[in-house]
Design a protein around this motif. Structure first.
Motif, PDB file in Angstrom:
ATOM      1  N   ILE A  18       3.280   4.012  -4.845  1.00  0.00           N
ATOM      2  CA  ILE A  18       2.435   5.034  -5.471  1.00  0.00           C
ATOM      3  C   ILE A  18       2.717   5.069  -6.968  1.00  0.00           C
ATOM      4  CG2 ILE A  18       4.067   6.915  -4.910  1.00  0.00           C
ATOM      5  CD1 ILE A  18       1.555   8.703  -4.536  1.00  0.00           C
ATOM      6  N   TYR A  19       1.669   4.926  -7.743  1.00  0.00           N
ATOM      7  CA  TYR A  19       1.748   4.913  -9.199  1.00  0.00           C
ATOM      8  C   TYR A  19       1.172   6.191  -9.799  1.00  0.00           C
ATOM      9  CZ  TYR A  19       2.553  -0.068  -8.350  1.00  0.00           C
ATOM     10  OH  TYR A  19       3.056  -1.262  -7.891  1.00  0.00           O
ATOM     11  N   ASN A  20       0.306   6.843  -9.063  1.00  0.00           N
ATOM     12  CA  ASN A  20      -0.322   8.097  -9.494  1.00  0.00           C
ATOM     13  C   ASN A  20      -0.147   9.107  -8.367  1.00  0.00           C
ATOM     14  OD1 ASN A  20      -2.038  10.229 -10.116  1.00  0.00           O
ATOM     15  ND2 ASN A  20      -3.580   8.902 -11.051  1.00  0.00           N
ATOM     16  N   SER A  69       0.816  -1.220   0.000  1.00  0.00           N
ATOM     17  CA  SER A  69       0.000   0.000   0.000  1.00  0.00           C
ATOM     18  C   SER A  69       0.847   1.268   0.000  1.00  0.00           C
ATOM     19  CB  SER A  69      -0.913   0.015   1.224  1.00  0.00           C
ATOM     20  OG  SER A  69      -0.159   0.052   2.416  1.00  0.00           O
ATOM     21  N   ASN A  93      -1.660   7.171   6.022  1.00  0.00           N
ATOM     22  CA  ASN A  93      -2.117   5.952   6.697  1.00  0.00           C
ATOM     23  C   ASN A  93      -1.074   5.425   7.672  1.00  0.00           C
ATOM     24  OD1 ASN A  93      -4.542   5.934   5.298  1.00  0.00           O
ATOM     25  ND2 ASN A  93      -3.718   4.676   3.627  1.00  0.00           N
ATOM     26  N   GLN A 110      -1.450  11.778  -7.663  1.00  0.00           N
ATOM     27  CA  GLN A 110      -2.668  12.359  -7.096  1.00  0.00           C
ATOM     28  C   GLN A 110      -3.137  11.587  -5.866  1.00  0.00           C
ATOM     29  OE1 GLN A 110      -3.690  15.283  -8.275  1.00  0.00           O
ATOM     30  NE2 GLN A 110      -1.937  15.070  -9.662  1.00  0.00           N
ATOM     31  N   ASP A 111      -2.595  10.383  -5.663  1.00  0.00           N
ATOM     32  CA  ASP A 111      -2.992   9.544  -4.525  1.00  0.00           C
ATOM     33  C   ASP A 111      -2.142   9.780  -3.279  1.00  0.00           C
ATOM     34  OD1 ASP A 111      -4.884   8.329  -6.151  1.00  0.00           O
ATOM     35  OD2 ASP A 111      -3.511   6.740  -6.787  1.00  0.00           O
ATOM     36  N   ILE A 112      -1.230  10.742  -3.322  1.00  0.00           N
ATOM     37  CA  ILE A 112      -0.276  10.895  -2.230  1.00  0.00           C
ATOM     38  C   ILE A 112      -0.950  11.117  -0.880  1.00  0.00           C
ATOM     39  CG2 ILE A 112       0.068  13.356  -2.737  1.00  0.00           C
ATOM     40  CD1 ILE A 112       2.950  13.022  -1.713  1.00  0.00           C
ATOM     41  N   GLU A 113      -1.958  11.956  -0.820  1.00  0.00           N
ATOM     42  CA  GLU A 113      -2.617  12.271   0.448  1.00  0.00           C
ATOM     43  C   GLU A 113      -3.219  11.025   1.079  1.00  0.00           C
ATOM     44  OE1 GLU A 113      -3.999  14.507   3.653  1.00  0.00           O
ATOM     45  OE2 GLU A 113      -2.960  15.428   1.966  1.00  0.00           O
ATOM     46  N   GLN A 114      -3.976  10.262   0.316  1.00  0.00           N
ATOM     47  CA  GLN A 114      -4.668   9.112   0.889  1.00  0.00           C
ATOM     48  C   GLN A 114      -3.734   7.967   1.234  1.00  0.00           C
ATOM     49  OE1 GLN A 114      -6.983   8.585  -2.884  1.00  0.00           O
ATOM     50  NE2 GLN A 114      -6.535   6.422  -2.571  1.00  0.00           N
ATOM     51  N   LEU A 115      -2.558   7.898   0.598  1.00  0.00           N
ATOM     52  CA  LEU A 115      -1.632   6.797   0.868  1.00  0.00           C
ATOM     53  C   LEU A 115      -0.651   7.101   1.990  1.00  0.00           C
ATOM     54  CD1 LEU A 115      -0.710   5.573  -2.748  1.00  0.00           C
ATOM     55  CD2 LEU A 115      -2.394   4.603  -1.165  1.00  0.00           C
TER      56      LEU A 115
END
Length: 362
Positions: free
Chosen positions: A319-321, A316, A331, A323-328
Motif C-alpha cells: 500500500i502506497y496510499n 497487491s 481481498n 486511502q486504498d486500505i479498504e479496497q486492498l
C-alpha cells in the motif's frame, strides 16, 4: 563440528530474535548440530555516508493529539516499550541461549539472516566476512536493508571486497541485496527466503488472545504517525467495528498497546481480523498465519518489502496510499498456492544448508 550464527539476535525486535531462532532450528535439523550465537564485533567499523537512514521515517511530524490524557497515554506507552524490550531480551537469553563470553573457534559461522549488510552503523567488516573465530564462513538469506553501493566510501571498497572473499557461499534474501553484494563479490549469489518463512514457526499451535475483533498494527514505535495513515486505519476499524491493537512498537493513537513475548506475538497475528504493518517480518508473520493484510511501503523499506511481496506473488498487498486500505486489505489471498510455493522454498533452503554445512571429516 561446531557451528555459530552471526546475526542481529541482540536487537530488541521480534523479527530479529525469531529469525535467529528459526535459522538455528533449520541448521540443527540439517546437520544435527545445535548452533551457538556469535555477537557482533563493533571494534572494526568503517564510517560511511548513508543516503537513506532508518530514522528518516521519524522526520515527518507526528499527528499528536493535544490534552493531558494523550500525554499520560504516551508516558504509559514508553513504559510498555521498556517492558516489551525486557520480554524480548529474556527470550533471547533463555531460548537462544546467548552467551556474552564465547571465546572459541567454529568450523562454520553462518552470517544472517536479517540486515547483516546494513550500513546504518557503519561497515562492520566482521559481518562482511572477517570472522576470526571461523574456519568457514557462509551467509543465509542476508539483507542490506536500504543500503546501496554508493554508500561505501571509495577508499574502503578494496577492504570490503577483500572481506567478502572469505565467504565460502553467499545467500541473500532480496533483489536489492543481490544487486548490492553483486558489485562487491565475484562468486555465485543464491537467493533464499527468510528463516521465519521457511522454518517451522508456521506449525506452531496458538494460545487464545485477551482481545477479539481487532485490526493488528505492527510497526516500529510511533512510525505510523501521520494524520493520513492514522485516520485511514481508524476509519476502516470503525467501519468494521474493530479495535486497533498495537504490538511490537507502541503506537500512541491505538486503542490498545500490548507488550508481548516473541511467541505470544504470533498468537496475536493468528487471531487478528486484519493486519496493517510496515515491516518485513510483520509481513511474514501475516503470511505464515494466513491473514488478510497490507504492508505500507516506505523509502526505508522499499528494497526488502517489494522483493518479499514479489517472491510471494503478493504485490497487491503493498500500500502506497492509505486511502486504498479498504479496497486492498479485504481481498482474499490464495494461501493454498503460497503454501505450495513455501514447501518448495523450504526444500531449497535445507538443500542450500546441506550443501554448505558439510561435516568436516566427510
Amino acid at each position: 563440528m561446531k557451528i555459530a550464527i552471526l546475526s542481529m539476535q541482540r536487537v530488541k525486535n521480534f523479527g530479529s530474535v525469531l529469525q535467529a531462532y528459526s535459522l538455528a532450528q533449520m541448521i540443527e535439523k540439517t546437520t544435527g548440530v545445535k548452533p551457538e550465537f556469535l555477537d557482533i564485533d563493533d571494534t572494526k567499523t568503517i564510517p560511511c555516508n548513508i543516503l537513506v537512514h532508518d530514522n528518516d521515517d521519524y522526520k515527518v511530524k507526528a499527528d499528536l493529539p493535544p490534552g493531558i490524557f494523550q500525554k499520560i497515554k504516551r508516558r504509559i506507552n514508553r513504559r510498555l516499550t521498556k517492558l516489551n524490550d525486557l520480554k524480548i531480551q529474556k527470550f533471547a537469553e533463555k531460548t537462544l541461549n546467548l552467551n556474552d563470553n564465547i571465546e572459541t573457534y567454529y568450523d562454520y559461522v553462518v552470517i544472517g539472516s536479517d540486515e547483516v549488510f546494513n550500513l546504518t552503523s557503519g561497515i562492520r567488516l566482521q559481518l562482511f566476512g572477517n570472522v576470526k573465530q571461523a574456519r568457514n564462513v557462509i551467509s543465509y538469506a542476508a539483507s542490506c536493508g536500504s543500503a546501496i553501493y554508493e554508500d561505501i566510501p571509495k577508499e574502503f571498497l578494496g577492504e570490503v571486497k577483500s572481506a567478502l572473499k572469505n565467504f565460502k557461499s553467499m545467500s541473500v534474501r532480496d533483489f536489492g541485496t543481490k544487486e548490492f553484494i553483486g558489485k562487491l563479490y565475484d562468486a555465485k549469489i543464491e537467493m533464499n527466503l527468510d528463516p521465519v518463512l521457511v522454518g517451522e514457526l508456521y506449525n506452531r499451535k496458538h494460545k487464545k488472545t485477551l482481545i477479539r475483533k481487532y485490526i493488528l498494527i505492527y510497526a516500529y514505535g510511533d512510525r505510523i504517525r501521520t494524520k493520513e495513515e492514522i485516520d485511514a486505519i481508524r476509519a476502516f476499524a470503525k467501519l468494521h467495528k474493530l479495535k486497533t491493537v498495537a504490538i511490537g512498537g507502541m503506537q500512541f493513537w491505538c486503542d490498545f498497546n500490548i507488550p508481548l513475548s516473541p511467541f505470544r506475538v504470533l498468537d496475536y497475528f493468528y487471531y487478528a481480523d486484519y493486519i496493517v504493518t510496515d515491516t518485513f517480518h510483520g509481513t511474514i508473520f501475516s503470511v505464515i498465519n494466513h491473514k488478510k493484510f497490507v504492508t505500507i511501503v516506505r523509502k526505508t523499506n522499499t528494497n526488502k518489502i517489494e522483493s518479499l511481496l514479489s517472491d510471494l506473488h503478493l504485490e497487491s498487498r503493498a500500500i502506497y496510499n492509505m486511502q486504498d486500505i479498504e479496497q486492498l486489505i479485504i481481498n482474499e489471498i490464495d494461501y493454498k498456492s503460497i503454501d505450495k510455493y513455501l514447501i518448495k522454498k523450504r526444500t531449497e533452503a535445507q538443500e542450500y544448508l546441506r550443501r554448505n554445512l558439510v561435516r568436516i571429516n566427510e
